[in-house]
Design a protein around this motif. Structure first.
Motif, PDB file in Angstrom:
ATOM      1  N   ARG A  98      -1.457   0.854  -2.433  1.00 39.64           N
ATOM      2  CA  ARG A  98      -1.285  -0.426  -1.752  1.00 39.64           C
ATOM      3  C   ARG A  98       0.037  -0.416  -0.984  1.00 39.64           C
ATOM      4  NH1 ARG A  98      -1.870  -5.491  -5.558  1.00 39.64           N
ATOM      5  NH2 ARG A  98      -3.975  -4.583  -5.690  1.00 39.64           N
ATOM      6  N   THR A  99       0.004  -0.882   0.285  1.00 42.85           N
ATOM      7  CA  THR A  99       1.186  -0.880   1.143  1.00 42.85           C
ATOM      8  C   THR A  99       1.659  -2.312   1.392  1.00 42.85           C
ATOM      9  OG1 THR A  99       0.474   1.163   2.251  1.00 42.85           O
ATOM     10  CG2 THR A  99       2.118  -0.196   3.380  1.00 42.85           C
ATOM     11  N   TYR A 100       2.978  -2.504   1.277  1.00 41.44           N
ATOM     12  CA  TYR A 100       3.599  -3.817   1.504  1.00 41.44           C
ATOM     13  C   TYR A 100       4.480  -3.721   2.745  1.00 41.44           C
ATOM     14  CZ  TYR A 100       2.210  -4.259  -3.397  1.00 41.44           C
ATOM     15  OH  TYR A 100       1.499  -4.268  -4.565  1.00 41.44           O
ATOM     16  N   GLU A 101       4.222  -4.598   3.716  1.00 40.65           N
ATOM     17  CA  GLU A 101       4.954  -4.562   4.981  1.00 40.65           C
ATOM     18  C   GLU A 101       6.053  -5.640   4.986  1.00 40.65           C
ATOM     19  OE1 GLU A 101       2.184  -5.011   8.124  1.00 40.65           O
ATOM     20  OE2 GLU A 101       1.073  -3.161   7.670  1.00 40.65           O
ATOM     21  N   TYR A 102       7.230  -5.273   5.518  1.00 44.71           N
ATOM     22  CA  TYR A 102       8.372  -6.193   5.585  1.00 44.71           C
ATOM     23  C   TYR A 102       8.925  -6.199   7.002  1.00 44.71           C
ATOM     24  CZ  TYR A 102       8.012  -5.913   0.535  1.00 44.71           C
ATOM     25  OH  TYR A 102       7.544  -5.969  -0.748  1.00 44.71           O
TER      26      TYR A 102
END
Length: 417
Positions: A396-400
């Motif tokens: 799972r990828t979390y974008e900021y």
């Protein structure tokens, strides 16, 4: 409002009177011009009126006080006081007199009598007096039940009751709003701002003696209702803290987590109970009222599984010169993560270093500080974007994006740039 039972001849008489502060006597001054037909008649009558102020007869307020002419209004938070008198109207000696006063509300029945013991005897033309007090904590219909039991000189036991019905009204309308803020450049995070709107919905002015916030055990509170002026701050509402009928005031408070809870992201994340408001006011001739709200609750902010904040960032940087920031990555989930950091360049922001590097495993509620280097190729106020965190366990990828902003200036003179 008095509600009686069926009439029956009794030796004792029960009288109940509400105790309230008196009011200033007012009159309606009537004047005319000297050349009018009445001449000086109206002015002379006002000068002879004992209720007017000598030398200021045309003022409506006088020097006398007026006793309450009716039951009046009772508001939530005020103290209800009443005088109860039992008088022996007969020519007999009455024995074993017991006077009991109860207050019936919509949810409970309260005993207000100062003493529950009976009086041995009451001679003719004598009386038993009692004063009861109760801080009103419920709105709606209240019934004061006064019961008297006694024994005649012939041994006959008699009993009677009187009911006094009244309404308790709401004095204030209180509305609250919460604003969740993040102090990313401080070790103290998760600040909460509380805005309290208080409206006077009575028909008389109020003197606001105190409006304070009692925080819950996890927070410290700072009042933001004063302006720095000399050694002591001055209230934003001025020196005279009066609230006119139907007027509204807004009070602001800042709550910060205590140091022992500030770094526990999982604990603070779930905190919804903030505290309660304590409001104290005074009305006619200093009558005091007090209200405490129930525990105020907010919607807990959702940080997701991973929270990225900044511990250090410069305010101003030079064009095309590298500068450093320190990111703080916190695991807000209940599972261990294995993180990979990717850095994606934007039109104006260029990250320095290796993208796709392993950050290692991060336990629940744990955090790590990560220094990063970057530069800007465009002047002006630039937003930092392009960080990506990937959990290899769940893929799972979390974008900021728009993490923070920096001001980019040219290191040379304007002509050279």
């Amino acid at each position: 409002m008095e509600v009686n039972q069926a009439k029956q001849e009794h030796l004792l008489a029960l009288k109940v009177m509400r105790l309230t502060k008196p009011t200033l006597f007012t009159n309606l001054p009537v004047t005319c011009e000297d050349r009018d037909l009445p001449g000086d008649l109206f002015c002379q009558l006002m000068r002879e009126d004992p209720s007017t102020i000598k030398g200021a007869e045309t003022l409506m307020l006088g020097e006398m006080l007026t006793l309450p002419q009716n039951f009046g209004n009772i508001f939530l938070g005020e103290t209800f006081s009443s005088y109860i008198s039992v008088h022996n109207d007969s020519n007999q000696v009455v024995k074993d007199i017991l006077v009991k006063a109860d207050l019936q509300t919509s949810s409970q029945r309260l005993n207000l009598s100062a003493s529950n013991s009976a009086v041995a005897e009451l001679k003719p033309e004598c009386c038993i007096d009692d004063v009861i007090h109760h801080e009103v904590k419920e709105i709606g219909t209240h019934i004061l039940v006064c019961a008297v039991s006694y024994t005649t000189q012939y041994g006959e036991k008699l009993y009677f009751r009187k009911f006094f019905k009244f309404q308790v009204l709401k004095p204030l309308d209180v509305k609250t709003k919460f604003y969740n803020a993040e102090s990313d450049l401080s070790s103290v995070t998760d600040e909460v701002f509380l805005e309290a709107q208080i409206q006077n919905i009575t028909t008389t002015p109020m003197f606001m003696e105190k409006v304070s916030l009692e925080p819950s055990m996890m927070y410290n509170v700072t009042e933001l209702n004063t302006v720095a002026c000399g050694e002591q701050g001055e209230s934003t509402f001025g020196k005279m803290s009066y609230l006119q009928p139907m007027d509204t005031r807004q009070y602001l408070y800042c709550l910060k987590p205590k140091p022992e809870y500030a770094e526990k992201a999982g604990v603070i994340k779930g905190v919804t109970v903030i505290g309660k408001l304590d409001i104290v006011w005074k009305t006619n001739l200093g009558e005091r009222g007090r209200l405490q709200t129930s525990q105020l609750q907010r919607m807990a902010p959702g940080y997701g599984d991973i929270r990225l904040s900044l511990e250090m960032i410069p305010d101003t940087v030079y064009l095309e010169e590298p500068f450093e920031i320190i990111c703080k990555i916190t695991n807000c989930s209940e599972r261990t993560m294995d993180l990979v950091l990717e850095m994606c360049n934007t039109r104006s922001i260029h990250w320095c270093g290796v993208s796709g590097r392993q950050l290692g495993k991060l336990s629940p509620a744990a955090f790590l500080s990560l220094p990063l280097t970057l530069l800007s190729s465009v002047q002006g106020l630039q937003s930092l974007s392009g960080l990506r965190l990937t959990d290899t366990f769940l893929k799972r990828t979390y974008e900021y994006d728009d993490i923070a902003q920096v001001c980019v200036v040219c290191p040379f003179t304007s002509n050279e740039c």
